[in-house]
Scaffold this active site. Structure first.
Site, PDB file in Angstrom:
ATOM      1  N   LYS A   1       0.759  -0.631  -0.149  1.00  0.00           N
ATOM      2  CA  LYS A   1       0.173   0.035   0.366  1.00  0.00           C
ATOM      3  C   LYS A   1       1.198   1.389  -0.039  1.00  0.00           C
ATOM      4  O   LYS A   1       0.767   2.454  -0.166  1.00  0.00           O
ATOM      5  CB  LYS A   1      -1.123   0.125   1.107  1.00  0.00           C
ATOM      6  CG  LYS A   1      -1.202  -1.351   1.368  1.00  0.00           C
ATOM      7  CD  LYS A   1      -2.085  -1.090   3.021  1.00  0.00           C
ATOM      8  CE  LYS A   1      -3.480  -1.489   3.252  1.00  0.00           C
ATOM      9  NZ  LYS A   1      -3.388  -2.149   4.562  1.00  0.00           N
ATOM     10  N   GLY A   2       1.751   1.388   0.302  1.00  0.00           N
ATOM     11  CA  GLY A   2       2.941   2.504   0.870  1.00  0.00           C
ATOM     12  C   GLY A   2       3.133   3.191   0.080  1.00  0.00           C
ATOM     13  O   GLY A   2       3.260   4.461  -0.081  1.00  0.00           O
TER      14      GLY A   2
ATOM     15  N   ASP B   1       8.069   2.691  -2.651  1.00  0.00           N
ATOM     16  CA  ASP B   1       7.574   3.688  -1.647  1.00  0.00           C
ATOM     17  C   ASP B   1       9.765   3.270  -0.922  1.00  0.00           C
ATOM     18  O   ASP B   1      10.605   4.542  -0.858  1.00  0.00           O
ATOM     19  CB  ASP B   1       7.215   3.684  -0.223  1.00  0.00           C
ATOM     20  CG  ASP B   1       7.164   2.718   0.199  1.00  0.00           C
ATOM     21  OD1 ASP B   1       7.227   1.039  -0.483  1.00  0.00           O
ATOM     22  OD2 ASP B   1       6.015   2.463   1.279  1.00  0.00           O
TER      23      ASP B   1
ATOM     24  N   ASP C   1      14.208  -1.713   0.306  1.00  0.00           N
ATOM     25  CA  ASP C   1      14.916  -2.528   2.000  1.00  0.00           C
ATOM     26  C   ASP C   1      15.779  -3.552   1.459  1.00  0.00           C
ATOM     27  O   ASP C   1      17.047  -3.521   1.532  1.00  0.00           O
ATOM     28  CB  ASP C   1      13.880  -3.043   2.653  1.00  0.00           C
ATOM     29  CG  ASP C   1      14.630  -3.036   4.603  1.00  0.00           C
ATOM     30  OD1 ASP C   1      15.729  -3.046   4.093  1.00  0.00           O
ATOM     31  OD2 ASP C   1      13.539  -2.651   5.660  1.00  0.00           O
TER      32      ASP C   1
ATOM     33  N   LYS D   1      17.704   1.882   1.109  1.00  0.00           N
ATOM     34  CA  LYS D   1      17.875   1.534   2.045  1.00  0.00           C
ATOM     35  C   LYS D   1      19.402   0.165   2.428  1.00  0.00           C
ATOM     36  O   LYS D   1      19.114  -0.641   2.243  1.00  0.00           O
ATOM     37  CB  LYS D   1      17.612   0.847   3.694  1.00  0.00           C
ATOM     38  CG  LYS D   1      16.936   1.180   4.149  1.00  0.00           C
ATOM     39  CD  LYS D   1      16.223   0.718   5.191  1.00  0.00           C
ATOM     40  CE  LYS D   1      15.649   1.202   6.258  1.00  0.00           C
ATOM     41  NZ  LYS D   1      14.232   0.330   7.375  1.00  0.00           N
TER      42      LYS D   1
ATOM     43  N   PHE E   1      14.672   2.653  11.811  1.00  0.00           N
ATOM     44  CA  PHE E   1      13.021   2.602  11.471  1.00  0.00           C
ATOM     45  C   PHE E   1      12.509   3.709  10.725  1.00  0.00           C
ATOM     46  O   PHE E   1      12.177   4.725  11.705  1.00  0.00           O
ATOM     47  CB  PHE E   1      12.495   1.781  12.595  1.00  0.00           C
ATOM     48  CG  PHE E   1      11.157   0.916  11.879  1.00  0.00           C
ATOM     49  CD1 PHE E   1      10.742  -0.116  11.561  1.00  0.00           C
ATOM     50  CD2 PHE E   1       9.988   1.573  12.280  1.00  0.00           C
ATOM     51  CE1 PHE E   1       9.903  -1.317  11.115  1.00  0.00           C
ATOM     52  CE2 PHE E   1       8.476   1.082  11.824  1.00  0.00           C
ATOM     53  CZ  PHE E   1       8.532  -0.322  11.514  1.00  0.00           C
ATOM     54  N   VAL E   2      11.606   3.538   9.429  1.00  0.00           N
ATOM     55  CA  VAL E   2      11.107   5.219   8.899  1.00  0.00           C
ATOM     56  C   VAL E   2       9.425   4.574   8.821  1.00  0.00           C
ATOM     57  O   VAL E   2       9.161   3.942   8.240  1.00  0.00           O
ATOM     58  CB  VAL E   2      11.443   5.817   7.692  1.00  0.00           C
ATOM     59  CG1 VAL E   2      12.884   6.382   8.587  1.00  0.00           C
ATOM     60  CG2 VAL E   2      12.376   4.922   6.493  1.00  0.00           C
TER      61      VAL E   2
ATOM     62  N   ASP F   1       4.404   2.536   7.130  1.00  0.00           N
ATOM     63  CA  ASP F   1       3.334   2.859   7.898  1.00  0.00           C
ATOM     64  C   ASP F   1       4.564   1.992   9.823  1.00  0.00           C
ATOM     65  O   ASP F   1       5.568   1.645   9.133  1.00  0.00           O
ATOM     66  CB  ASP F   1       2.322   1.889   8.273  1.00  0.00           C
ATOM     67  CG  ASP F   1       2.588  -0.134   7.406  1.00  0.00           C
ATOM     68  OD1 ASP F   1       3.547   0.204   6.846  1.00  0.00           O
ATOM     69  OD2 ASP F   1       1.919  -0.751   8.217  1.00  0.00           O
TER      70      ASP F   1
ATOM     71  N   ARG G   1       1.233   6.468   8.146  1.00  0.00           N
ATOM     72  CA  ARG G   1       1.297   6.385   6.706  1.00  0.00           C
ATOM     73  C   ARG G   1       1.114   7.780   6.192  1.00  0.00           C
ATOM     74  O   ARG G   1       1.623   8.167   5.146  1.00  0.00           O
ATOM     75  CB  ARG G   1       0.193   5.673   5.679  1.00  0.00           C
ATOM     76  CG  ARG G   1       0.650   4.328   6.066  1.00  0.00           C
ATOM     77  CD  ARG G   1      -0.267   3.182   4.901  1.00  0.00           C
ATOM     78  NE  ARG G   1       0.240   2.099   5.248  1.00  0.00           N
ATOM     79  CZ  ARG G   1       0.780   1.015   4.532  1.00  0.00           C
ATOM     80  NH1 ARG G   1       1.437   1.220   4.140  1.00  0.00           N
ATOM     81  NH2 ARG G   1       0.572  -0.187   4.983  1.00  0.00           N
TER      82      ARG G   1
END
Ligand code: PRP
Length: 175
Positions: free
Chosen positions: A42-43, A99, A102, A130, A151-152, A158, A164
């Site tokens: 979703k992000g 978004d 990672d 990252k 952790f962002v 979220d 969000r």
């Protein structure tokens, strides 16, 4: 919205300025032909809608849902498609819009899935990257910001479905 309790890593102003640059760059790279943005739910929907509006040319949009098991400190590498595209991408120019990259597990899987559908071209746009967390190789053609392993949250990202809709990208693991 903003949350005064959370330290800002990347301000809304910086995010929007970078998105305007990325929109101009992607527009210049695809002067003609059809172009699809594929938003990974979703992000990424926050980034995708701003990026699409920063474009200087027409762009079509569609959405995919991906579920990754064993996320957290170590990813299991198991990925499942929860929502597929509505359209065929055969012969089309495709930009996957994410978004954050990672471990790279999600995008590595997705590139394999979408490659099999014979698009004319396929690239990745990710607002955040990252690189030190990478487990699987991913080539990010359009990268907004490289960030440290914190952790962002915010601007689509979220924690337990919260935060969000923050305008800024903020740090949640601050001491
Ligand atoms: C996040 C992000 C990417 C993925 C990146 O999604 O949007 O899809 O994780 O992680 P990776 O590089 O380690 O695979 P998430 O699973 O948190 O879903 P969401 O966008 O619905 O919050």
């Amino acid at each position: 919205m903003t949350d005064p309790k959370l330290p800002v890593l990347i301000s809304a102003e910086k995010i929007q300025a970078r998105i305007r640059e990325l929109g101009a760059q992607i527009s210049a790279d695809y002067p003609q032909g059809d172009l699809y943005f594929i938003c990974i739910l979703k992000g990424a929907c926050f980034f995708m809608t701003d990026l699409a509006r920063a474009m200087k040319r027409d762009v079509s949009v569609d959405f995919m849902g991906i579920s990754t098991y064993g996320k957290g400190k170590t990813s299991s590498g198991e990925v499942r498609l929860t929502k597929d595209l509505d359209i065929s991408i055969e012969g089309s120019n495709v930009v996957i819009v994410e978004d954050i990259v990672d471990s790279g597990v999600t995008l590595n899987y997705l590139m394999h899935v979408l490659d099999q559908r014979k698009p004319h071209s396929i690239r990745i746009a990710a607002l955040l990257d990252k690189p030190e967390r990478r487990l699987r190789p991913v080539h990010v053609h359009y990268s907004g910001f490289q960030i440290p392993d914190r952790f962002v949250v915010g601007y689509g990202l979220d924690y337990a479905e919260k935060y969000r809709n923050l305008d800024d990208v903020c740090v949640l693991d601050a001491e």
